[in-house]
Design a protein around this motif. Structure first.
Motif, PDB file in Angstrom:
ATOM      1  N   MET A  18      26.543  34.868  16.993  1.00  0.00           N
ATOM      2  CA  MET A  18      27.249  34.298  18.144  1.00  0.00           C
ATOM      3  C   MET A  18      26.669  32.958  18.581  1.00  0.00           C
ATOM      4  SD  MET A  18      28.132  37.343  20.806  1.00  0.00           S
ATOM      5  CE  MET A  18      26.533  38.134  20.820  1.00  0.00           C
ATOM      6  N   ALA A  19      25.491  32.615  18.103  1.00  0.00           N
ATOM      7  CA  ALA A  19      24.757  31.464  18.621  1.00  0.00           C
ATOM      8  C   ALA A  19      25.487  30.152  18.366  1.00  0.00           C
ATOM      9  CB  ALA A  19      23.375  31.405  17.988  1.00  0.00           C
ATOM     10  N   PRO A  20      25.582  29.299  19.397  1.00  0.00           N
ATOM     11  CA  PRO A  20      26.163  27.963  19.189  1.00  0.00           C
ATOM     12  C   PRO A  20      25.170  27.086  18.428  1.00  0.00           C
ATOM     13  CG  PRO A  20      25.305  28.145  21.415  1.00  0.00           C
ATOM     14  CD  PRO A  20      25.158  29.504  20.798  1.00  0.00           C
ATOM     15  N   THR A  21      25.692  26.144  17.670  1.00  0.00           N
ATOM     16  CA  THR A  21      24.811  25.188  16.985  1.00  0.00           C
ATOM     17  C   THR A  21      24.770  23.853  17.718  1.00  0.00           C
ATOM     18  OG1 THR A  21      26.655  24.554  15.540  1.00  0.00           O
ATOM     19  CG2 THR A  21      25.152  26.262  14.731  1.00  0.00           C
ATOM     20  N   THR A  22      25.820  23.566  18.484  1.00  0.00           N
ATOM     21  CA  THR A  22      25.840  22.390  19.353  1.00  0.00           C
ATOM     22  C   THR A  22      26.469  22.795  20.680  1.00  0.00           C
ATOM     23  OG1 THR A  22      28.049  21.551  18.804  1.00  0.00           O
ATOM     24  CG2 THR A  22      26.246  20.940  17.323  1.00  0.00           C
ATOM     25  N   SER A  23      26.353  21.927  21.664  1.00  0.00           N
ATOM     26  CA  SER A  23      26.941  22.215  22.971  1.00  0.00           C
ATOM     27  C   SER A  23      28.456  22.341  22.893  1.00  0.00           C
ATOM     28  CB  SER A  23      26.570  21.109  23.963  1.00  0.00           C
ATOM     29  OG  SER A  23      25.176  20.946  24.038  1.00  0.00           O
ATOM     30  N   ARG A  24      29.060  21.657  21.943  1.00  0.00           N
ATOM     31  CA  ARG A  24      30.522  21.700  21.811  1.00  0.00           C
ATOM     32  C   ARG A  24      31.019  23.101  21.485  1.00  0.00           C
ATOM     33  NH1 ARG A  24      29.291  16.734  19.232  1.00  0.00           N
ATOM     34  NH2 ARG A  24      30.213  14.921  20.272  1.00  0.00           N
ATOM     35  N   ASP A  25      30.189  23.886  20.803  1.00  0.00           N
ATOM     36  CA  ASP A  25      30.598  25.238  20.428  1.00  0.00           C
ATOM     37  C   ASP A  25      30.861  26.119  21.639  1.00  0.00           C
ATOM     38  OD1 ASP A  25      30.253  24.466  17.805  1.00  0.00           O
ATOM     39  OD2 ASP A  25      28.235  25.329  17.645  1.00  0.00           O
ATOM     40  N   LEU A  26      30.281  25.768  22.787  1.00  0.00           N
ATOM     41  CA  LEU A  26      30.431  26.592  23.982  1.00  0.00           C
ATOM     42  C   LEU A  26      31.832  26.507  24.565  1.00  0.00           C
ATOM     43  CD1 LEU A  26      27.003  25.777  25.621  1.00  0.00           C
ATOM     44  CD2 LEU A  26      27.678  27.937  24.569  1.00  0.00           C
ATOM     45  N   ALA A  27      32.591  25.469  24.186  1.00  0.00           N
ATOM     46  CA  ALA A  27      33.973  25.350  24.663  1.00  0.00           C
ATOM     47  C   ALA A  27      34.857  26.421  24.041  1.00  0.00           C
ATOM     48  CB  ALA A  27      34.520  23.967  24.344  1.00  0.00           C
ATOM     49  N   ALA A  28      34.459  26.931  22.870  1.00  0.00           N
ATOM     50  CA  ALA A  28      35.199  28.001  22.192  1.00  0.00           C
ATOM     51  C   ALA A  28      34.193  28.979  21.603  1.00  0.00           C
ATOM     52  CB  ALA A  28      36.092  27.419  21.093  1.00  0.00           C
ATOM     53  N   PRO A  29      33.668  29.893  22.445  1.00  0.00           N
ATOM     54  CA  PRO A  29      32.654  30.832  21.976  1.00  0.00           C
ATOM     55  C   PRO A  29      33.136  31.639  20.774  1.00  0.00           C
ATOM     56  CG  PRO A  29      32.878  30.922  24.362  1.00  0.00           C
ATOM     57  CD  PRO A  29      34.013  30.083  23.857  1.00  0.00           C
ATOM     58  N   THR A  30      32.192  32.091  19.975  1.00  0.00           N
ATOM     59  CA  THR A  30      32.510  32.858  18.781  1.00  0.00           C
ATOM     60  C   THR A  30      33.348  34.082  19.131  1.00  0.00           C
ATOM     61  OG1 THR A  30      30.434  32.160  17.782  1.00  0.00           O
ATOM     62  CG2 THR A  30      31.535  34.054  16.788  1.00  0.00           C
ATOM     63  N   ALA A  31      34.496  34.212  18.467  1.00  0.00           N
ATOM     64  CA  ALA A  31      35.381  35.351  18.727  1.00  0.00           C
ATOM     65  C   ALA A  31      34.704  36.645  18.291  1.00  0.00           C
ATOM     66  CB  ALA A  31      36.699  35.158  17.978  1.00  0.00           C
TER      67      ALA A  31
END
Length: 343
Positions: free
Chosen positions: A23-36
């Motif tokens: 589930m971990a984001p690799t950049t801050s941008r990933d937080l806009a669409a968290p892992t489904a």
């Protein structure tokens, strides 16, 4: 006290680490669409109901097992409302909520996080204005307490707060809270039960901050190994080494305090357990900012861009620091408990 984990706890840690890593984001941008599927993965592994009774499909786990989950999710900046729902579920179970309600919570199909007062220092009173639903992502309702000490589940109706933490959703309730179909839940909680819950909540918030510190430190160390300046990896510079070493010392100190606080829940007398939890929360609240800011300093200007995560760790630490009282609130409460209030 045995300060090592059991084999079962080690297995739990490995399981959560694997789920959180996906589930971990690799950049801050990933937080806009968290892992489904992140929430479903936690529920499928039985983690959402880890503290609930076995009769409701829960794991009847100790605070130590809950701490392990919280710590790993925070380390990987997982944007799931695990802690808020867990704290709400613990209140529901303590109050003797119906088994069917607890079963839905354990399955992950019913999310009932806590609502806090506008200062974020305590569970909100039913009917009071400006309550904030903490960890509100996907919430089906929020838990407040009425004047008789009974839990009330209210609708989450209000505006999302653009807070510091990019991984945790907050909603400010508008106007008079409206009860959901669940309404009043269980029996009124006693003072001792509230002390137990507060000790648990503070210990787990300290664990959340511990995870933030671990992630921040790992990011700083990893960057210092790769970043080349003046023909040399910056990790070879003594100034960088000292910064990372100081962060490591703080992280391990908070780990000791947090593990002890989690162990104390349900084992020591409620007031003693609460004192250890306040100590851990105070230590973590102050240290998390130092460690997260150090990571920002090690990475330099890139640390506050959308391509990196140090500022996200700092933001998460700042909200957890304030929730249920920062270090000053905890230290004052410890002084009052041990010395008595000074008029």
């Amino acid at each position: 006290m045995n300060v090592s984990f059991t084999d079962e706890q080690e297995l739990l840690a490995a399981t959560v680490e694997a789920i959180a890593g996906r589930m971990a984001p690799t950049t801050s941008r990933d937080l806009a669409a968290p892992t489904a599927g992140g929430w479903e993965a936690l529920a499928g592994a039985g983690l959402v109901g880890i503290r609930l009774p076995e009769a409701a499909g829960g794991g009847a786990a100790s605070a130590t097992e809950a701490m392990i989950v919280v710590e790993h999710l925070a380390r990987h900046l997982c944007a799931v409302p695990f802690l808020g729902v867990l704290l709400g579920a613990d209140l529901l179970a303590t109050a003797g909520a119906p088994v069917d309600v607890l079963t839905e919570v354990a399955r992950g199909t019913l999310r009932l996080p806590v609502a806090l007062d506008p200062t974020l220092r305590s569970v909100a009173r039913y009917g009071s204005p400006g309550a904030v639903v903490w960890d509100a992502a996907g919430a089906d309702g929020a838990i407040m307490v009425d004047d008789d000490g009974r839990l009330r589940v209210v609708a989450v109706e209000g505006e999302r707060i653009e807070g510091a933490d990019l991984t945790r959703e907050l909603v400010r309730l508008d106007g008079e809270p409206r009860s959901t179909a669940i309404g009043s839940v269980g029996r009124p909680l006693s003072n001792v039960q509230w002390l137990d819950w507060e000790a648990l909540a503070l210990a787990l918030l300290a664990a959340d901050q511990l995870g933030v510190m671990e992630g921040s430190l790992a990011t700083a160390v990893g960057y210092s190994r790769d970043r080349v300046q003046f023909g040399t990896r910056i990790g070879a510079f003594q100034a960088i080494q000292h910064l990372c070493a100081d962060s490591y010392v703080l992280t391990e100190g908070v780990r000791s305090a947090t593990w002890y606080a989690a162990w104390a829940v349900g084992r020591l007398e409620p007031e003693a357990a609460l004192a250890t939890a306040r100590t851990a929360k105070a230590f973590a609240a102050e240290s998390v900012v130092d460690v997260a800011q150090t990571a920002v300093q090690v990475l330099g200007g890139v640390a506050i861009t959308w391509d990196t995560l140090p500022h996200v760790y700092l933001r998460r630490g700042l909200l957890a620091r304030r929730t249920l009282g920062d270090e000053l609130v905890q230290i004052e409460a410890i002084a009052d408990q041990r010395l008595g209030s000074v008029a």
